[in-house]
Design an enzyme around this catalytic site. Structure first.
Site, mmCIF file in Angstrom:
data_model
loop_
_atom_site.group_PDB
_atom_site.id
_atom_site.type_symbol
_atom_site.label_atom_id
_atom_site.label_comp_id
_atom_site.label_asym_id
_atom_site.label_seq_id
_atom_site.Cartn_x
_atom_site.Cartn_y
_atom_site.Cartn_z
ATOM 1 N N CYS A 168 0.803 -1.229 0.000
ATOM 2 C CA CYS A 168 0.000 0.000 0.000
ATOM 3 C C CYS A 168 0.832 1.274 0.000
ATOM 4 O O CYS A 168 0.463 2.260 -0.649
ATOM 5 C CB CYS A 168 -0.975 -0.026 1.176
ATOM 6 S SG CYS A 168 -2.170 -1.378 1.048
ATOM 7 N N VAL A 169 1.949 1.285 0.712
ATOM 8 C CA VAL A 169 2.814 2.463 0.688
ATOM 9 C C VAL A 169 3.466 2.596 -0.679
ATOM 10 O O VAL A 169 3.504 3.682 -1.273
ATOM 11 C CB VAL A 169 3.876 2.385 1.803
ATOM 12 C CG1 VAL A 169 4.936 3.469 1.615
ATOM 13 C CG2 VAL A 169 3.225 2.525 3.169
#
Length: 227
Positions: A168-169
């Site tokens: 997700c990052v």
């Protein structure tokens, strides 16, 4: 990871960085108007006992994000807290809100009906005026209003923290650059579940999609520009 493995990775990354520089890869740099994007720093990722629980949360990531929040609040910079949850957690139901991602991850552990799971960790909870954004995909930009919100606020630089470095990052930083923002990953404030995943992904992200900068430099930057 062992010290020996860390040392070998550091040597490999140093050599690869030299090669990248020779081939023209460069820095994106800080802009004039920053925002802080905290990705999935919610209880399902930050508290123990969940399949999504990540490492180095208490001793490193939360304290670092607390410092970033203080700097943003003091200097008037926008803050967006991003979390993930799903209305339909029955894998047999084709009318779900996550595409086919349910074939890969245990979506029941982020059931929207259980707010405690996807609530932002109370140690870094939003205050009035800060955005709480719910996403359904890995990237905080995919299918959300994030890019429009940032543009309307005049933001040109995003400082990204959270979990996970490998998913997700990473996708948030990649999409942020594609959307036209200067992308900065805050090194000490990004984590994962798997040993080695943070080191490798931050190296690769820094080479291609963002500048991975130390917390101290990010704090200095936030203190020198005004919201």
């Amino acid at each position: 990871m062992t010290t020996a493995l860390n040392d070998k990775l550091a040597q490999a990354f140093a050599e690869a960085t030299r090669l990248y520089k020779e081939r023209g890869l460069r820095r994106v740099g800080f802009g004039k108007k920053p925002a802080l994007i905290n990705v999935d720093l919610a209880n399902a990722w930050t508290r123990p006992g969940n399949p999504f629980t990540c490492e180095n949360i208490d001793e490193q990531i939360i304290p670092g994000v607390q410092q970033l929040l203080a700097a943003c609040r003091e200097n008037g910079h926008p803050v967006v807290h991003v979390t993930t949850c799903y209305q339909v957690t029955d894998r047999s139901n084709p009318h779900n809100d996550m595409g086919l991602w349910h074939n890969k991850i245990p979506i029941d552990v982020v059931d929207q009906a259980n707010e405690e799971l996807w609530a932002i960790d109370s140690r870094i909870a939003p205050i009035p005026g800060e955005q709480l954004l719910i996403k359904k995909r890995a990237s905080a930009f995919h299918g959300t209003y994030l890019a429009g919100f940032l543009r309307a606020a005049g933001v040109d630089t995003i400082l990204v923290t959270g979990v996970t470095a490998s998913a997700c990052v990473r996708t948030t930083l990649c999409d942020g650059l594609a959307e036209g923002f200067r992308t900065i990953g805050v090194r000490e404030c990004i984590g994962d579940r798997v040993p080695g995943a943070v080191e490798w992904n931050l190296f690769d992200i820094d080479a291609k999609f963002a500048d991975v900068e130390p917390l101290t430099r990010c704090l200095d930057y936030l203190a020198t520009v005004k919201g």
